[in-house]
Enzyme design. Structure first.
Site, PDB file in Angstrom:
ATOM      1  N   CYS A   3       0.778  -1.225  -0.110  1.00 29.58           N
ATOM      2  CA  CYS A   3       0.010  -0.042  -0.114  1.00 29.58           C
ATOM      3  C   CYS A   3       1.330   0.945  -0.433  1.00 29.58           C
ATOM      4  O   CYS A   3       2.047   1.607  -0.141  1.00 29.58           O
ATOM      5  CB  CYS A   3      -1.364  -0.331   1.164  1.00 29.58           C
ATOM      6  N   ARG A   9      -2.989  -0.798   5.339  1.00 24.43           N
ATOM      7  CA  ARG A   9      -3.597  -1.456   4.841  1.00 24.43           C
ATOM      8  C   ARG A   9      -3.051  -2.898   4.665  1.00 24.43           C
ATOM      9  O   ARG A   9      -3.100  -3.876   5.159  1.00 24.43           O
ATOM     10  CB  ARG A   9      -4.484  -0.993   3.450  1.00 24.43           C
ATOM     11  N   ASP A 119      -8.581   3.707   1.280  1.00 18.97           N
ATOM     12  CA  ASP A 119      -7.973   3.596   2.726  1.00 18.97           C
ATOM     13  C   ASP A 119      -8.113   4.632   3.900  1.00 18.97           C
ATOM     14  O   ASP A 119      -8.859   5.583   3.291  1.00 18.97           O
ATOM     15  CB  ASP A 119      -6.418   5.166   1.964  1.00 18.97           C
TER      16      ASP A 119
END
Ligand code: 4NP
Length: 153
Positions: A3, A9, A119
């Site tokens: 990410c 994440r 996100d």
């Protein structure tokens, strides 16, 4: 698992895939990285740690690192959380870029959708739970596909 910051994440994705692979008896090396250098050395975000722990997974010992072009050679599969990560991995990898190895993670659970894992960085705990479920479903699909493939061979 890649990410942007490697604190929200992809640490979840690393923890979840490692957990599911182990449960299935697969000896996979699972790792994660960020395309940016913003959080190198940091622990996963407190809410990623909390949500993982609620689901029985301890990600507290992970440390953020930046994706490097050598990762493109070292790992058989690179799952990115969103389309910007995909472009950034391509730029970082330069001469080592290998399109066949890089996939949007959610195409595993939602084939052909090209969906991004949102996100959760600026959001509330609820966002982290939603992200957990999206990532978990995709990791389940990855492991399931591998096991099916093995048993039908
Ligand atoms: P991640 O979330 O890419 O899921 O780790 C982010 C974490 C930090 C920042 C951006 C996204 N940041 O700009 O610092």
């Amino acid at each position: 698992m890649v990410c942007l910051g490697n604190i929200c994440r992809s640490p979840l994705a690393e923890g979840i895939l490692q957990h599911k692979a182990k449960q299935a008896g697969l000896k996979w090396l699972v790792d994660s990285a960020g395309t940016s250098n913003y959080h190198i050395g940091d622990q996963p975000h407190q809410l990623s740690q909390k949500v993982a722990m609620i689901n029985g997974i301890d990600i507290s010992r992970q440390k953020a690192r930046q994706f490097s072009k050598d990762d493109m050679v070292k790992f058989d599969k690179i799952y990115v959380m969103d389309s910007q990560n995909y472009q950034d991995v391509k730029v970082i990898s330069r001469e080592f870029w290998n399109e066949d190895r890089v996939k949007l993670l959610l195409n595993e659970s939602h084939p052909g959708s090209n969906m991004n894992v949102p996100d959760p960085w600026f959001g509330t705990e609820d966002g982290y739970h939603k992200v957990y479920q999206l990532i978990s479903d995709a990791c389940e699909a990855i492991v399931h596909k591998t096991i099916q493939h093995k048993t039908t061979k």
